[in-house]
Design a protein around this motif. Structure first.
Motif, mmCIF file in Angstrom:
data_model
loop_
_atom_site.group_PDB
_atom_site.id
_atom_site.type_symbol
_atom_site.label_atom_id
_atom_site.label_comp_id
_atom_site.label_asym_id
_atom_site.label_seq_id
_atom_site.Cartn_x
_atom_site.Cartn_y
_atom_site.Cartn_z
ATOM 1 N N THR A 1 55.901 3.901 14.178
ATOM 2 C CA THR A 1 55.137 4.463 12.892
ATOM 3 C C THR A 1 55.723 3.402 11.944
ATOM 4 O O THR A 1 55.813 3.216 10.809
ATOM 5 C CB THR A 1 55.850 5.872 11.887
ATOM 6 N N LYS B 1 50.659 5.498 -0.166
ATOM 7 C CA LYS B 1 48.890 5.316 1.018
ATOM 8 C C LYS B 1 48.511 6.211 0.232
ATOM 9 O O LYS B 1 47.157 5.534 0.909
ATOM 10 C CB LYS B 1 50.412 7.048 1.348
ATOM 11 N N LYS C 1 44.581 3.544 1.329
ATOM 12 C CA LYS C 1 43.757 4.471 1.359
ATOM 13 C C LYS C 1 41.823 4.030 1.042
ATOM 14 O O LYS C 1 40.974 3.602 2.247
ATOM 15 C CB LYS C 1 44.026 5.730 1.723
ATOM 16 N N ASP D 1 43.995 -1.992 6.945
ATOM 17 C CA ASP D 1 44.596 -0.314 7.781
ATOM 18 C C ASP D 1 44.800 0.582 6.341
ATOM 19 O O ASP D 1 45.150 -0.052 5.145
ATOM 20 C CB ASP D 1 45.527 -0.345 8.617
ATOM 21 N N ASN E 1 47.422 2.633 5.346
ATOM 22 C CA ASN E 1 48.784 2.791 5.125
ATOM 23 C C ASN E 1 49.767 2.524 3.981
ATOM 24 O O ASN E 1 49.249 1.219 3.300
ATOM 25 C CB ASN E 1 49.397 2.901 6.721
ATOM 26 N N HIS E 2 50.701 2.945 3.406
ATOM 27 C CA HIS E 2 51.223 2.417 3.083
ATOM 28 C C HIS E 2 52.090 1.134 3.215
ATOM 29 O O HIS E 2 52.501 1.336 4.559
ATOM 30 C CB HIS E 2 52.036 2.984 1.825
ATOM 31 N N LYS E 3 52.774 0.604 2.276
ATOM 32 C CA LYS E 3 53.990 -0.531 3.865
ATOM 33 C C LYS E 3 55.720 -1.020 2.767
ATOM 34 O O LYS E 3 55.644 -2.120 2.384
ATOM 35 C CB LYS E 3 52.997 -1.511 3.506
ATOM 36 N N SER F 1 56.784 0.350 6.859
ATOM 37 C CA SER F 1 55.368 1.186 7.441
ATOM 38 C C SER F 1 54.764 0.074 8.520
ATOM 39 O O SER F 1 55.002 -1.297 8.508
ATOM 40 C CB SER F 1 54.960 2.170 7.155
ATOM 41 N N SER G 1 52.211 -1.072 8.695
ATOM 42 C CA SER G 1 50.718 -1.552 7.961
ATOM 43 C C SER G 1 51.386 -3.336 7.396
ATOM 44 O O SER G 1 52.062 -4.349 7.741
ATOM 45 C CB SER G 1 50.803 -0.895 6.751
ATOM 46 N N GLU H 1 59.082 7.165 7.600
ATOM 47 C CA GLU H 1 58.168 6.598 9.007
ATOM 48 C C GLU H 1 59.696 5.397 9.192
ATOM 49 O O GLU H 1 59.773 5.401 10.537
ATOM 50 C CB GLU H 1 57.546 5.068 8.493
#
Length: 430
Positions: free
Chosen positions: A101, A121, A125, A137, A139-141, A288, A290, A341
């Motif tokens: 993760t 997040k 998306k 992707d 995901n958040h970062k 995370s 991403s 994560e």
């Protein structure tokens, strides 16, 4: 992305816990340090991740993770680490997936990275669904950066009253504002939400400026500052950025963002939608898993101004330094609030010292910056020796709550990254 190496694993099977030595990918972004001036390159060479260091090549990032842009591979099995985990779920904790993760890096920065933010997040998306090419992707970062050497960066908006003063001091920038926008300069620093709203109006107008007009103003400001006999630190930074990226709106970023230096061991946590840019130095970074980056300038890459100005957090940040927790054995534990994560443990000690690696119910990676040590646990048949530049994957423990241990054989410095289990988060916070 081109990597000098892909990921090799030498495994030692034990009763309940697996230890793997990893060979990690290195990339060559232009902002990286060149040749042997790069800590990332020196570590990669010391750990046999690369065969040599090219003095004319930049070495920017040393990666540890399963992200698609730099996936780990198990050379012995001829498959990725993700595949190996999928086929052997005993490697990870019960709630972990086949992908790590988190993504752990060692960065060597010689020139400015792009001014950027990372999405939440929910925003990740949306961005990925609309533009998967630029947002690879969903995901958040969130990310934490821990300085290894003196580390210079921009991060978070300055005090709004200070931004107001700078917009008056560097008055050329006001040529990009309308009369109505200029009125907002005096609203910066006021109470309540009106100050953040004023900043959004000003910042959005500047960043949406036409390139031709923007280029004229950047050049005008940079030329005036370059001609001054006495320059402030901020003057010097603006001139420096303009020399690298003439006409780029990112040259104005230091007027708006906190400019500071982290000393070795100090850290900063970069929340979603916090503007930032690394400028110079070496750090370890954990985030995370991403690669979602919304860029705002100082880059030839894709800049998404509309997403940027709408998603930015315009609040004052002051100096966003992160203070780690110190465990009983004096190792440091970085546990960013609200992030499940990753956690990061720093292990640093002299010859003969012994340390625990807690929260062993999750898999972890240990990256060695200097020295050597033996890693063992109650479940191992024999210790695994690790040294400078090597990366050790430690699988989750399923045979009890015994913690792996490190016994240092030569002055040692390493960072361990792992996904905390829900029980670890609960136990630690309580």
């Amino acid at each position: 992305m081109k990597f000098l190496a892909i990921f090799s694993i030498l495994s030692l099977q034990i009763d309940c816990q697996m230890l793997y030595k990893l060979q990690c990918p290195v990339n060559n972004y232009a902002w990286g340090a060149k040749g042997e001036s790069s800590m990332a390159a020196i570590l990669a060479l010391a750990g046999n991740h690369i065969s040599h260091i090219d003095p004319n090549k930049t070495y920017a990032e040393f990666w540890v993770g399963t992200h698609q842009n730099g996936p780990a591979r198990v050379i012995e099995l001829g498959k990725s680490l993700e595949e190996a985990i999928r086929e052997n779920r005993e490697l990870v904790g019960e709630k972990e997936s086949e992908k790590l993760t988190f993504l752990f890096k060692v960065l060597s920065v010689a020139g400015p990275l792009s001014i950027q933010i990372h999405p939440t997040k929910a925003q990740g998306k949306i961005l990925h669904s609309k533009d998967p090419k630029n947002y690879p992707d969903d995901n958040h970062k969130p990310e934490i950066a821990i300085a290894l050497t003196e580390f210079e960066l921009l991060s978070g908006f300055r005090q709004h009253s200070q931004i107001s003063d700078f917009l008056k001091l560097y008055s050329e920038i006001q040529e990009l504002l309308s009369d109505e926008d200029r009125v907002q300069i005096d609203n910066l620093g006021s109470f309540g939400e009106s100050s953040s709203k004023a900043l959004k109006i000003i910042f959005s107008r500047i960043w949406r400026s036409e390139k031709s007009k923007l280029g004229v103003v950047v050049e005008k400001l940079a030329n005036r500052l370059a001609g001054q006999e006495i320059k402030s630190q901020l003057d010097e930074l603006i001139v420096y950025l303009a020399s690298l990226y003439p006409g780029d709106v990112g040259v104005f970023a230091p007027i708006f963002l906190n400019h500071f230096k982290l000393q070795p061991g100090e850290a900063t946590f970069l929340e979603p939608n916090m503007p930032h840019a690394y400028l110079k130095g070496d750090c370890v970074e954990c985030m995370s898993c991403s690669d979602n980056t919304i860029r705002a300038g100082l880059t030839p890459k894709y800049i998404d101004v509309e997403s940027l100005v709408e998603m930015l957090n315009y609040s004052e940040t002051l100096l966003p330094k992160y203070i780690p927790n110190e465990l009983a054995d004096h190792t440091k534990l970085f546990t960013p609030k609200g992030i499940d994560e990753f956690w990061v443990q720093e292990v640093k000690g002299s010859t003969g010292a012994k340390f625990d690696l807690p929260f062993a119910e999750s898999a972890s990676v240990l990256t060695v910056l200097s020295g050597s040590a033996n890693v063992t646990s109650a479940e191992t048949r024999k210790p695994e020796t690790i040294k400078k530049g090597e990366v050790l994957f430690i699988s989750a423990s399923r045979c009890g709550k015994n913690q792996p241990k490190i016994e240092i054989s030569e002055d040692f410095w390493a960072f361990r990254a792992f996904q905390p289990s829900s029980s670890a988060i609960s136990n630690f916070q309580n």
